[in-house]
Design an enzyme around this catalytic site. Sequence first.
Site, short mmCIF file in Angstrom:
data_model
loop_
_atom_site.label_atom_id
_atom_site.label_comp_id
_atom_site.label_asym_id
_atom_site.label_seq_id
_atom_site.Cartn_x
_atom_site.Cartn_y
_atom_site.Cartn_z
N GLU A 44 0.85 -1.24 0.04
CA GLU A 44 0.00 -0.05 0.04
C GLU A 44 1.10 1.32 0.24
O GLU A 44 0.38 2.13 -0.60
CB GLU A 44 -0.97 -0.10 1.28
CG GLU A 44 -2.06 -1.16 1.18
CD GLU A 44 -2.83 -0.77 -0.11
OE1 GLU A 44 -3.08 0.41 -0.70
OE2 GLU A 44 -3.55 -1.59 -0.61
N TYR A 127 -6.27 7.11 3.98
CA TYR A 127 -6.57 5.97 3.12
C TYR A 127 -5.88 4.59 3.34
O TYR A 127 -6.43 3.43 3.43
CB TYR A 127 -5.89 6.37 1.41
CG TYR A 127 -5.95 5.02 0.74
CD1 TYR A 127 -6.88 4.05 0.29
CD2 TYR A 127 -4.65 4.37 0.48
CE1 TYR A 127 -6.70 2.93 -0.56
CE2 TYR A 127 -4.58 3.30 -0.29
CZ TYR A 127 -5.68 2.62 -0.78
OH TYR A 127 -5.38 1.39 -1.40
N ASP A 145 -9.72 6.00 -2.30
CA ASP A 145 -8.82 6.54 -2.89
C ASP A 145 -9.14 7.00 -4.21
O ASP A 145 -10.30 7.18 -4.30
CB ASP A 145 -7.69 5.28 -3.13
CG ASP A 145 -8.17 4.06 -4.22
OD1 ASP A 145 -9.23 4.07 -4.18
OD2 ASP A 145 -7.26 3.64 -4.83
N CYS A 197 -13.13 0.97 -14.96
CA CYS A 197 -13.58 2.58 -14.85
C CYS A 197 -12.30 3.33 -14.81
O CYS A 197 -12.09 3.82 -13.76
CB CYS A 197 -14.44 2.37 -13.36
SG CYS A 197 -15.54 3.99 -13.35
N CYS A 204 -17.33 0.68 -20.26
CA CYS A 204 -18.56 0.51 -19.48
C CYS A 204 -19.28 -0.76 -20.15
O CYS A 204 -20.22 -1.48 -19.22
CB CYS A 204 -19.42 1.63 -19.97
SG CYS A 204 -18.83 3.14 -19.17
N CYS A 207 -18.63 -3.60 -17.57
CA CYS A 207 -18.85 -3.09 -16.42
C CYS A 207 -19.83 -3.83 -15.25
O CYS A 207 -20.92 -3.71 -15.75
CB CYS A 207 -18.78 -1.89 -15.78
SG CYS A 207 -18.70 -1.29 -14.53
N CYS A 213 -25.10 2.74 -13.01
CA CYS A 213 -24.31 3.67 -13.26
C CYS A 213 -25.23 5.04 -13.60
O CYS A 213 -25.20 5.01 -14.89
CB CYS A 213 -23.16 3.61 -13.81
SG CYS A 213 -21.62 4.81 -14.11
#
Length: 352
Positions: A44, A127, A145, A197, A204, A207, A213
């Site tokens: 991370e 985060y 994030d 995304c 899309c 997705c 959406c």
Amino acid sequence: MRDRQVQDILDWYDRHARDLPWRVGPSARAAGVRPDPYRVWLSEVMLQQTTVAAVKAYFERFTTLWPTVTDLARAEDGMVMGEWAGLGYYARARNLLKCARVVADEHGGRFPETREGLQALPGIGPYTAAAISAIAFDEPEVVVDGNVERVMARLFDIRTPMPAAKPEMKAAAAEMTPNHRPGCYAQAVMDLGATICTPRSPACGICPWREPCLARTAGIQAELPVKAPKKTKPTRYGYAYVARRADGAWLLERRPDSGLLGGMLGWPGSDWNEDPRAAPPIKADWHRLTEEARHTFTHFHLRLKIDVANLPPDAEPEHGTFIPRHEFRPASLPTVMRKVFDLAHGSFENVG
DNA sequence: GAGGCGTGGCA
DNA sequence: TTGCCAAGCCT
């Protein structure tokens, strides 16, 4: 409705999760395998503002050299900074060591499991604390994030410009975060943001959230989130001095811990500004290279004139340290300094 | 809250 | 070439 969407993205994650060196995939996780908090934390921190492609090799190298947080805590500062070289944002490396030492010395070598406990550690912000808590300990923390912000802005059609939209994004993310499999959910949203995304030309059509959406319904998914235009970068100038002693040792200096490239090795040089004054580290027969080193940092462009010199065996510079020929690795320099070396080293004859 | 803080890939 | 972008944190 929300439960349906959570199930849809978890199903998608179970089929399409990226295979990453620091990740316990969904099937292994279901079989009871727990992620190593040390590896989650290390990944991370490395991934802060940094691409997966760039991080992979560094992660493998670090975990090979230092398999546990206690090993890392015992490492020498210069060794860790040298291994971080090239990855950028070097305050992360300094905080990484600080954090490892706090965990080793004050927490018995075990990471705190709560968001609050994690966020108290150096280099761990909102985060990263939420991400470690969710991924390593499966706590239902709200992980936000850049990926999550982009996904939420589109899913809920949030048109407020950044950064004013952050509270709305956080609220949207909180609304979606499940109590079941929160760690998988957090990684699923980040995978979605990274692979489908995406900032430009989102895919899309494939997705798992294409139906709910709102931005896609409005046809403005590629325009979100709205960001303020960036300021243009000024250009700064400077001098760098590459000197080699007769025995092949290179004259370098450790930069101060704070500020640009803090804690990293570099060539002695001038300040970097609009009109720098030359500042050689030692009296010598300096020769100016024809080509300048060019480099772009976060907030300015840099052009460095490069002077090179051979030094006698008894040279005593005003500042800097000689690094013996066999101990010097160009890869342990930050990129701008490595560029300088790449341009300069051809002008020196080989030493047997 | 805004600015400092790296780098490499890509359009 | 230029600008934008990538799993932020710290001051």
